[in-house]
Design a protein around this motif. Structure first.
Motif, PDB file in Angstrom:
ATOM      1  N   CYS A  27      -9.410  73.499 119.985  1.00  8.37           N
ATOM      2  CA  CYS A  27      -9.044  74.903 119.565  1.00  8.37           C
ATOM      3  C   CYS A  27     -10.243  75.465 120.583  1.00  8.37           C
ATOM      4  O   CYS A  27     -11.641  75.701 120.190  1.00  8.37           O
ATOM      5  N   HIS A  48     -10.593  78.419 119.231  1.00  4.58           N
ATOM      6  CA  HIS A  48     -11.564  79.216 117.692  1.00  4.58           C
ATOM      7  C   HIS A  48     -12.549  78.437 116.928  1.00  4.58           C
ATOM      8  O   HIS A  48     -14.271  78.912 117.977  1.00  4.58           O
ATOM      9  N   LEU A  49     -12.688  77.600 116.369  1.00  3.14           N
ATOM     10  CA  LEU A  49     -13.782  76.961 115.762  1.00  3.14           C
ATOM     11  C   LEU A  49     -14.136  75.992 116.255  1.00  3.14           C
ATOM     12  O   LEU A  49     -15.011  74.685 115.631  1.00  3.14           O
ATOM     13  N   GLY A  50     -12.846  75.159 116.966  1.00  3.81           N
ATOM     14  CA  GLY A  50     -13.554  73.537 118.303  1.00  3.81           C
ATOM     15  C   GLY A  50     -12.702  72.803 116.975  1.00  3.81           C
ATOM     16  O   GLY A  50     -12.695  71.237 117.567  1.00  3.81           O
ATOM     17  N   CYS A  51     -11.812  72.824 116.261  1.00  3.36           N
ATOM     18  CA  CYS A  51     -11.134  71.620 115.372  1.00  3.36           C
ATOM     19  C   CYS A  51     -10.180  71.086 116.745  1.00  3.36           C
ATOM     20  O   CYS A  51      -9.706  71.417 117.617  1.00  3.36           O
ATOM     21  N   CYS A  74      -3.560  74.349 115.086  1.00  3.95           N
ATOM     22  CA  CYS A  74      -4.862  73.753 114.766  1.00  3.95           C
ATOM     23  C   CYS A  74      -4.521  73.494 112.954  1.00  3.95           C
ATOM     24  O   CYS A  74      -3.988  74.662 112.562  1.00  3.95           O
ATOM     25  N   CYS A 119      -7.236  73.956 110.858  1.00  6.86           N
ATOM     26  CA  CYS A 119      -8.411  74.267 110.407  1.00  6.86           C
ATOM     27  C   CYS A 119      -7.501  75.523 109.917  1.00  6.86           C
ATOM     28  O   CYS A 119      -7.977  76.276 108.733  1.00  6.86           O
ATOM     29  N   HIS A 120      -7.047  76.473 110.946  1.00  7.45           N
ATOM     30  CA  HIS A 120      -7.401  78.065 110.535  1.00  7.45           C
ATOM     31  C   HIS A 120      -5.736  77.939 111.385  1.00  7.45           C
ATOM     32  O   HIS A 120      -5.359  79.575 110.776  1.00  7.45           O
ATOM     33  N   GLY A 121      -5.173  77.753 111.677  1.00  9.56           N
ATOM     34  CA  GLY A 121      -3.712  77.570 111.880  1.00  9.56           C
ATOM     35  C   GLY A 121      -3.203  78.134 113.147  1.00  9.56           C
ATOM     36  O   GLY A 121      -2.060  79.088 113.798  1.00  9.56           O
ATOM     37  N   SER A 122      -4.090  77.673 113.993  1.00  5.48           N
ATOM     38  CA  SER A 122      -3.588  79.076 115.312  1.00  5.48           C
ATOM     39  C   SER A 122      -2.696  78.526 116.139  1.00  5.48           C
ATOM     40  O   SER A 122      -3.281  76.883 115.662  1.00  5.48           O
ATOM     41  N   PRO A 180      -6.383  82.419 114.411  1.00  8.16           N
ATOM     42  CA  PRO A 180      -7.691  83.155 115.305  1.00  8.16           C
ATOM     43  C   PRO A 180      -8.337  82.595 116.785  1.00  8.16           C
ATOM     44  O   PRO A 180      -9.168  83.509 116.757  1.00  8.16           O
TER      45      PRO A 180
HETATM   46 FE1  FES Z   1      -8.603  76.432 114.913  1.00  4.01          FE
HETATM   47 FE2  FES Z   1     -10.103  77.858 113.692  1.00  4.01          FE
HETATM   48  S1  FES Z   1     -10.562  76.194 114.785  1.00  4.01           S
HETATM   49  S2  FES Z   1      -7.949  77.808 114.364  1.00  4.01           S
END
Ligand code: FES
Length: 286
Positions: A209, A211-214, A227, A229-232, A244
């Protein structure tokens, strides 16, 4: 001559004395009475002990013991103790109780035997041997650990990562609009046959991802990457559309190998926001 006449004159006198002596034998002369001294008082009460003469003492001694030699039977009878009285028929024999044992004959309580000299030496040997054994074992274990650590330091780390270049099959193995997930766990890619700017191409999307690597998941029913983690959310071609995540997913370099298979190179990445997706190194046109 006068000396010879004298015995002759004496004979009649002796003859005359014989009848007198014979008369004296027939009739014993009474014993002269012995005048005894008066008994002396012994004690203060004035009583005198009984005085026994020699004849009475001898008579008493002769009556108590038979004088003279005795036969063996008499001697055995004297030495033999008197037999105990036999119980009458029908009566139980009365056994006399045993006399109590004297103190010196009673058994003494057993004392705790001291440890033999051999056992004491064996115990000391085990004690000393155990201490030395523990010491030597500790030294040996420490030395072995230091040796292993030195050997690990001298050799380089083992590379456990998969190779950066690998083949995933022929282009015909990836039909249009299909997201292949069998390389996600092992290689971290999604081979996708998609359309980008009016061109049908096969690309290798990076499963990270932006955003933050998930690691997002492919939702077949919704035809999107999501994703957790935060729904991207990302479309099938990797363009971000929700959440995000600031930019699209990245691509790896991909090409047709000499044997006609698709070869992915993870040492190179391409970003859409930088205009790199137009590079022919990041897709295989079909
Ligand atoms: Fe994927 Fe935040 S890491 S949406």
């Amino acid at each position: 001559m006068a000396r010879k006449a004298a015995p002759a004159a004496a004979k009649p006198a002796a003859a005359a004395a014989k009848p007198a002596a014979a008369k004296a034998v027939d009739k014993p002369a009474p014993k002269p009475k012995v005048e005894r001294p008066a008994a002396k008082a012994v004690d203060g009460e004035g009583t005198a002990p009984a005085v026994r003469d020699t004849s009475s003492i001898l008579a008493a001694a002769r009556g108590a013991a038979k004088p003279g030699p005795m036969s063996k039977a008499e001697a055995a009878a004297r030495m033999k103790p008197s037999a105990p009285a036999k119980p009458a028929k029908g009566e139980a024999a009365v056994v006399p109780p045993m006399p109590a044992k004297p103190e010196y004959a009673k058994p003494k309580p057993a004392k705790a035997a001291p440890a033999p000299e051999g056992d004491r030496r064996f115990f000391l040997g085990v004690l000393v041997g155990s201490a030395l054994g523990v010491g030597f074992t500790t030294v040996a274990a420490t030395t072995g650990l230091w040796t292993l650590a030195f050997a690990r330091f001298m050799f380089p780390n083992v590379l456990t990562e998969p190779p950066s270049k690998f083949k995933i099959g022929f282009p015909s193995d990836f039909p249009p609009g299909v997201v292949e997930e069998k390389y996600k766990a092992q290689f971290g890619i999604w081979p996708v046959s998609t359309e980008y700017k009016g061109l049908r191409q096969i690309v290798a999307l990076k499963t990270v991802c932006t955003h933050l690597g998930c690691t997002p998941n492919w939702l077949e029913a919704e035809q999107k990457f999501k994703c957790p983690c935060h729904g991207s959310g990302f479309y099938k071609d990797g363009i971000n559309f929700e959440g995000p995540a600031p930019r699209p997913l990245e691509r790896y370099a991909i090409r047709l190998a000499d044997d006609g298979q698709l070869e992915v190179d993870k040492s190179r990445t391409f970003q859409e926001e930088l205009g790199q997706w137009s590079d022919p190194a990041c897709f295989v046109a079909v």
